[in-house]
Structures are given as structure tokens and as C-alpha cells.
Scaffold this motif. Structure first.
Motif, PDB file in Angstrom:
ATOM      1  N   SER A  96       1.589   9.355  -5.930  1.00 21.49           N
ATOM      2  CA  SER A  96       2.027  10.736  -5.734  1.00 21.49           C
ATOM      3  C   SER A  96       3.046  11.140  -6.807  1.00 21.49           C
ATOM      4  CB  SER A  96       2.613  10.927  -4.323  1.00 21.49           C
ATOM      5  OG  SER A  96       3.742  10.125  -4.145  1.00 21.49           O
ATOM      6  N   GLU A 128       0.832  -1.209   0.000  1.00 19.40           N
ATOM      7  CA  GLU A 128       0.000   0.000   0.000  1.00 19.40           C
ATOM      8  C   GLU A 128       0.864   1.256   0.000  1.00 19.40           C
ATOM      9  OE1 GLU A 128      -2.661  -0.362   3.331  1.00 19.40           O
ATOM     10  OE2 GLU A 128      -3.755  -2.011   2.379  1.00 19.40           O
ATOM     11  N   GLU A 129       1.961   1.230   0.772  1.00 19.20           N
ATOM     12  CA  GLU A 129       2.857   2.380   0.811  1.00 19.20           C
ATOM     13  C   GLU A 129       3.491   2.621  -0.557  1.00 19.20           C
ATOM     14  OE1 GLU A 129       5.606   1.437   3.941  1.00 19.20           O
ATOM     15  OE2 GLU A 129       4.172   1.957   5.525  1.00 19.20           O
ATOM     16  N   GLN A 140       0.963   4.170  -2.874  1.00 25.13           N
ATOM     17  CA  GLN A 140       0.768   5.588  -2.585  1.00 25.13           C
ATOM     18  C   GLN A 140       1.933   6.404  -3.147  1.00 25.13           C
ATOM     19  OE1 GLN A 140       0.253   5.842   1.656  1.00 25.13           O
ATOM     20  NE2 GLN A 140      -1.903   5.210   1.570  1.00 25.13           N
TER      21      GLN A 140
END
Length: 151
Positions: free
Chosen positions: A146, A138-139, A142
Motif C-alpha cells: 500500500s 503477510e500484514e 500488505q
């Protein structure tokens, strides 16, 4: 007993050679056939020599004649032999326990006895690893998102 070479016929013969896989038997008419090791006795036969020696007279049944003329014979279908020394072999389905465990020297790891609680520990460990992996994934997603917005 018939002297004709037909499947199913029973005849007399003489053992002429013994191999690790069976015994060759001389039949009438100058022909010979093979009694496979599995067709010598009703029990497990480890060595043909425990049951037969060259020169033995045996009664055999013809169980197959191949297209190439090879004759397959059976002793156990007529009268299964006993061991020459009179001993009775161990039953086939009962196995002796190993005298010693498998050694790592043979390239096999030693097995440890199963512990049912260990399975739960492994499951917890797997769940923990899965949670860490999901968080890491998930990190990364993300971070990628971004970076895409910045472009």
C-alpha cells in the motif's frame, strides 16, 4: 629370541622408566623402546604402575621402528600382563552409572527425562509460532504494497 632389532622380532628387555603414557624398556645393544600404555595388557590400563615397575624383566615384540629410530614395543602381543595386585579390572565396554547427575556448577544444564508428549507440545508451539509469523509477514507485505501504491 632374536637380539636383532627388526619389526616383528621378540626379545627380552628391562623396564627403565615409567611415564603416564607407557614404559621405556632397555633392549640389547644399548637401545631402548617404548611400550605404549595400550600395548601392555589386553584390558584397559589406567595406570602403567598397576602392571609394571622399574627393573621388571619383560618379553617384548618390536611393532615399529620409525624413520627417526624410535622403537615401538608391545608386551600384549607376546604375553599380556596381569595387574600386579592380581585384581581384575572392569571390562571396558561396561560403564558404571554416574553416582550423581551433572551439576549446573560445571556449566552444563541438568537434563530432564524425555517425555514423548512434550515433543507434541513443542510441535504445536512451533506451529503456532509459524502461523503468527506468517500472519505478521503477510500484514507487513500488505503495508509495503500500500505504501508503494501511494508513491
Amino acid at each position: 629370541m632374536s637380539s636383532e632389532l627388526l619389526v616383528g622380532n621378540v626379545m627380552e628387555g628391562q623396564v627403565t622408566a615409567i611415564k603416564e603414557y607407557g614404559a621405556f624398556v632397555s633392549l640389547s645393544g644399548g637401545r631402548s623402546g617404548l611400550v605404549h600404555i595400550s600395548q601392555i595388557a589386553s584390558e584397559y590400563v589406567k595406570q602403567v604402575e598397576d602392571y609394571l615397575v622399574v627393573g621388571d624383566k619383560v618379553t617384548v615384540k618390536i611393532i615399529d621402528i620409525s624413520d627417526a629410530g624410535k622403537i615401538s614395543l608391545s608386551i600384549k602381543q607376546v604375553a599380556p600382563l596381569g595387574r600386579r595386585d592380581g585384581t581384575i579390572p572392569e571390562p571396558r565396554n561396561e560403564r558404571k552409572p554416574l553416582s550423581k547427575p551433572a551439576t549446573p556448577a560445571l556449566g552444563r544444564p541438568e537434563r530432564k527425562p524425555r517425555n514423548h508428549d512434550a515433543g507434541k507440545e513443542k510441535m504445536n508451539s512451533l506451529e503456532e509460532k509459524l502461523k503468527k509469523w506468517m500472519k505478521s509477514s503477510e500484514e507487513r507485505m500488505q503495508d509495503l504494497g500500500s505504501k508503494q501504491k501511494r508513491k
